[in-house]
Design an enzyme around this catalytic site. Structure first.
Site, PDB file in Angstrom:
ATOM      1  N   CYS A 181      27.009  58.105  73.270  1.00 11.66           N
ATOM      2  CA  CYS A 181      27.073  56.611  74.651  1.00 11.66           C
ATOM      3  C   CYS A 181      27.357  57.896  75.602  1.00 11.66           C
ATOM      4  O   CYS A 181      27.577  57.921  76.325  1.00 11.66           O
ATOM      5  CB  CYS A 181      28.735  56.403  74.462  1.00 11.66           C
ATOM      6  SG  CYS A 181      28.962  55.201  75.269  1.00 11.66           S
ATOM      7  N   CYS A 182      28.486  59.251  74.941  1.00 16.14           N
ATOM      8  CA  CYS A 182      28.934  60.293  76.942  1.00 16.14           C
ATOM      9  C   CYS A 182      27.630  60.572  76.918  1.00 16.14           C
ATOM     10  O   CYS A 182      27.441  61.192  78.628  1.00 16.14           O
ATOM     11  CB  CYS A 182      29.630  60.724  76.154  1.00 16.14           C
ATOM     12  SG  CYS A 182      30.715  60.447  76.248  1.00 16.14           S
ATOM     13  N   CYS A 208      33.414  65.424  75.870  1.00 13.94           N
ATOM     14  CA  CYS A 208      32.503  64.793  76.612  1.00 13.94           C
ATOM     15  C   CYS A 208      30.802  65.527  76.730  1.00 13.94           C
ATOM     16  O   CYS A 208      29.748  64.756  76.939  1.00 13.94           O
ATOM     17  CB  CYS A 208      32.323  63.753  77.939  1.00 13.94           C
ATOM     18  SG  CYS A 208      33.923  64.410  79.195  1.00 13.94           S
ATOM     19  N   CYS A 218      37.085  56.757  80.039  1.00 14.96           N
ATOM     20  CA  CYS A 218      37.139  55.488  79.572  1.00 14.96           C
ATOM     21  C   CYS A 218      37.791  54.925  78.372  1.00 14.96           C
ATOM     22  O   CYS A 218      39.076  55.085  77.606  1.00 14.96           O
ATOM     23  CB  CYS A 218      35.873  55.550  78.421  1.00 14.96           C
ATOM     24  SG  CYS A 218      34.395  56.424  79.687  1.00 14.96           S
ATOM     25  N   CYS A 249      38.013  54.994  75.059  1.00 11.34           N
ATOM     26  CA  CYS A 249      37.919  56.452  73.778  1.00 11.34           C
ATOM     27  C   CYS A 249      39.574  56.668  74.169  1.00 11.34           C
ATOM     28  O   CYS A 249      39.268  58.259  74.317  1.00 11.34           O
ATOM     29  CB  CYS A 249      36.949  57.081  74.059  1.00 11.34           C
ATOM     30  SG  CYS A 249      35.608  56.698  73.842  1.00 11.34           S
TER      31      CYS A 249
END
Ligand code: SF4
Length: 239
Positions: free
Chosen positions: A126-127, A235, A209, A212
């Protein structure tokens, strides 16, 4: 007041490596303003600063030393509303150009392709999609970039240099606040009345975010609230 003096001009990788090595040694004990002044003078419009808008300390400092500098914000689509408010406040009040860089996929498109809540299953992926790729794309316009990393934030950041060469990206990385402490940040905020993300006062020592990020407890490492369910503290932006 220093202004950007050097024309936009792409630099040879070996020249960048040499510049970074020399500056890293020369500027190790220098004030943050002097480090920013060096980068802005050396790289002109090919220097930018990144911000996650947990606070606007580095952006404010850069706006004083080198007005007109680009500020890159990675707009993941998953930020807290408070973070976006700080970004908009800075864009409307400081003499910098804020660039919000979005991922290739919206959150909905990512959900469709990778399944919902990728951050809860594969946060590295995702990162990579929502932060790392957009940063690489944005940095193609620059030879040098600055970030607000500090050595006191976590053991993984304890060795942060003030200036170094990122071989993998072929960029000069500048960390003007590397030697600052949390107390230095507080003093700067008070002195200059710098915008700060209101989440900090609500117990979020580090703001990323919303899926997280959690509040931190007294005595915890400031970055302990990031990806609390995973063995992950970065990240992938800072190498
Ligand atoms: S911090 Fe979380 S939501 Fe944001 S890009 Fe990384 S994994 Fe995704």
């Amino acid at each position: 007041m220093t202004v950007l003096t050097r024309d936009a001009e792409e630099r040879d990788v070996e020249e960048l490596r040499s510049l970074a090595a020399t500056a890293g040694r020369a500027l190790e004990g220098a004030p943050a303003e002097e480090i920013v002044r060096w980068a802005a003078t050396e790289f002109g419009s090919r220097f930018c600063v990144t911000s996650s808008f947990a606070d606007a300390v580095l952006v404010h400092l850069v706006s004083r030393v080198a007005p007109g500098t680009d500020v890159v914000f990675l707009d993941t689509g998953l930020h807290f509303p408070e973070t976006l408010q700080v970004r908009d406040q800075v864009a409307g009040s400081l003499p910098v150009r804020v660039r919000s860089i979005r991922p290739e996929l919206t959150v909905g498109q990512q959900d469709g392709r990778y399944g919902p809540r990728l951050f809860a299953r594969e946060p590295d992926e995702c990162c990579a999609l929502r932060k790392v790729e957009p940063l690489e794309r944005a940095l193609s316009d620059y030879d040098a970039w600055a970030a607000g990393l500090r050595r006191d934030e976590s053991p993984t950041r304890a060795g942060t240099p003030v200036v170094h060469f990122e071989a993998a990206r072929g960029k000069v990385k500048v960390n003007p606040l590397a030697r600052w402490t949390a107390a230095d940040v507080s003093r700067y905020v008070s002195r200059w009345d710098v915008p700060v993300n209101p989440l900090i006062a609500r117990g979020y020592a580090s703001v990323g975010c919303w899926p997280c990020t959690r509040r931190t407890r007294n005595g915890e490492d400031p970055r302990a609230g990031r990806w609390p369910l995973f063995d992950k503290t970065e990240c992938g932006l800072h190498r």
